[in-house]
Design a protein around this motif. Structure first.
Motif, PDB file in Angstrom:
ATOM      1  N   ASN A 247      33.502  42.365  74.341  1.00 49.07           N
ATOM      2  CA  ASN A 247      34.506  41.307  74.222  1.00 49.07           C
ATOM      3  C   ASN A 247      35.350  41.167  75.484  1.00 49.07           C
ATOM      4  O   ASN A 247      35.873  40.084  75.766  1.00 49.07           O
TER       5      ASN A 247
ATOM      6  N   SER B  12      33.769  36.079  76.718  1.00 45.06           N
ATOM      7  CA  SER B  12      34.787  35.512  75.843  1.00 45.06           C
ATOM      8  C   SER B  12      34.382  35.546  74.378  1.00 45.06           C
ATOM      9  O   SER B  12      35.226  35.700  73.495  1.00 45.06           O
ATOM     10  N   ASP B  13      33.083  35.374  74.116  1.00 46.39           N
ATOM     11  CA  ASP B  13      32.582  35.470  72.753  1.00 46.39           C
ATOM     12  C   ASP B  13      31.077  35.698  72.805  1.00 46.39           C
ATOM     13  O   ASP B  13      30.475  35.728  73.891  1.00 46.39           O
TER      14      ASP B  13
END
Length: 226
Positions: free
Chosen positions: A47, A51-52
Motif C-alpha cells: 500500500n 496507491s491501490d
C-alpha cells in the motif's frame, strides 16, 4: 526474495510478485495480502508503494504488454528482411510454456474484460497495436517483393494475432497436443498461405531479442524453437 535497497527496485519487486500471484490465484481472487506474501513483505509495504491494487495491476499489465508488443517491435526493427521479422514476431508472440507468467497475466486480464471496462480497453489497445505491428511487417514484405496477398493486409494481420491468442490459450492450458513449437509451425503455415511466401518457416535463423532481465531468455523462447 531479497530485499531491494531503493524505491524503484522495491516497486519492481512488487510488480514481479503481483505477476506471480496473478498466475497462482487468478485475477478475480487476488488480494493485496497474496502479493505481500509472495514478495515477503508486510501488506502495508504494498500500500505504501502503490496507491491501490488497481494501480499495481496496471503496472503488471504494462509489463506483460511490453513483452508481447514493445519487445517484439524492437526485435523486428533490428531485422532488415520482412520474412525474418515475421518469423521472429510469431515466435515471440507465443507463451514459452504453460507456466509463462506474463502470458498468464494477459489471459487473466482478457477474461476479466467482460466485467471491467478498464481491462477491456487495455486488452483492445494491445490487440490493435499487435495488428498494426504485423500490418507494418506485411507491408514491408510486399515492398521487398517477398509477400503477395489475395486478402487485405489488415485482415491477414488480424488473423495472425488471433491465431497467437488462440494457440497461446491452449499452451497455458497445458494442452500437450499443442506445445509452443507446434503452435508456431501452425501459425507460420497460415502465414505462408496468406503471403504466398514459402520461406516463413520455424527454422529461419533470427537473432533473439535483447535480454530485459535474468528470466528474459526463458520467457521469450518457446520450448523447442531455440
Amino acid at each position: 526474495m531479497a530485499r531491494p535497497r531503493n524505491q524503484t527496485a522495491r516497486r519492481e519487486q512488487l510488480v514481479h510478485a503481483a505477476t506471480e500471484a496473478v498466475g497462482r490465484r487468478g485475477l478475480a481472487q487476488l488480494r493485496v495480502a497474496d502479493i505481500a506474501e509472495v514478495a515477503g513483505v508486510a501488506r502495508g509495504s504494498v500500500n505504501y508503494y502503490f496507491s491501490d491494487l488497481g494501480d499495481l495491476l496496471r503496472q503488471v499489465y504494462r509489463q506483460a504488454a511490453d513483452r508481447f508488443y514493445t519487445s517484439r517491435t524492437d526485435t523486428a526493427s533490428r531485422l532488415p528482411d520482412a520474412r525474418d521479422k515475421l518469423v521472429a514476431c510469431a515466435r515471440l508472440g507465443l507463451p514459452a510454456g504453460p507456466d509463462d507468467e506474463l502470458a498468464l497475466v494477459l489471459y487473466e486480464f482478457s477474461a476479466a474484460a467482460r466485467d471491467e471496462s478498464e481491462y477491456a480497453t487495455l486488452a483492445q489497445s494491445l490487440y490493435d497495436r499487435q495488428v498494426a505491428m504485423y500490418g507494418s511487417i506485411l507491408e514491408i514484405g510486399r515492398a521487398q517483393g517477398h509477400f503477395r496477398f489475395t486478402e487485405p493486409i489488415p485482415d491477414v494481420a488480424a488473423n495472425l494475432v488471433t491465431l497467437e491468442d488462440g494457440y497461446g490459450l491452449h499452451i497455458v492450458g497445458r494442452n500437450s497436443s499443442l506445445p509452443p513449437e507446434r503452435a508456431l509451425a501452425l501459425i507460420l503455415a497460415s502465414a505462408r498461405q496468406a503471403t504466398n511466401c514459402p520461406d516463413l518457416r520455424p527454422d529461419r535463423v533470427v537473432p533473439e531479442p535483447e535480454s530485459t532481465g535474468p528470466d528474459a531468455a526463458a520467457q521469450h523462447t518457446p520450448e523447442g524453437t531455440a
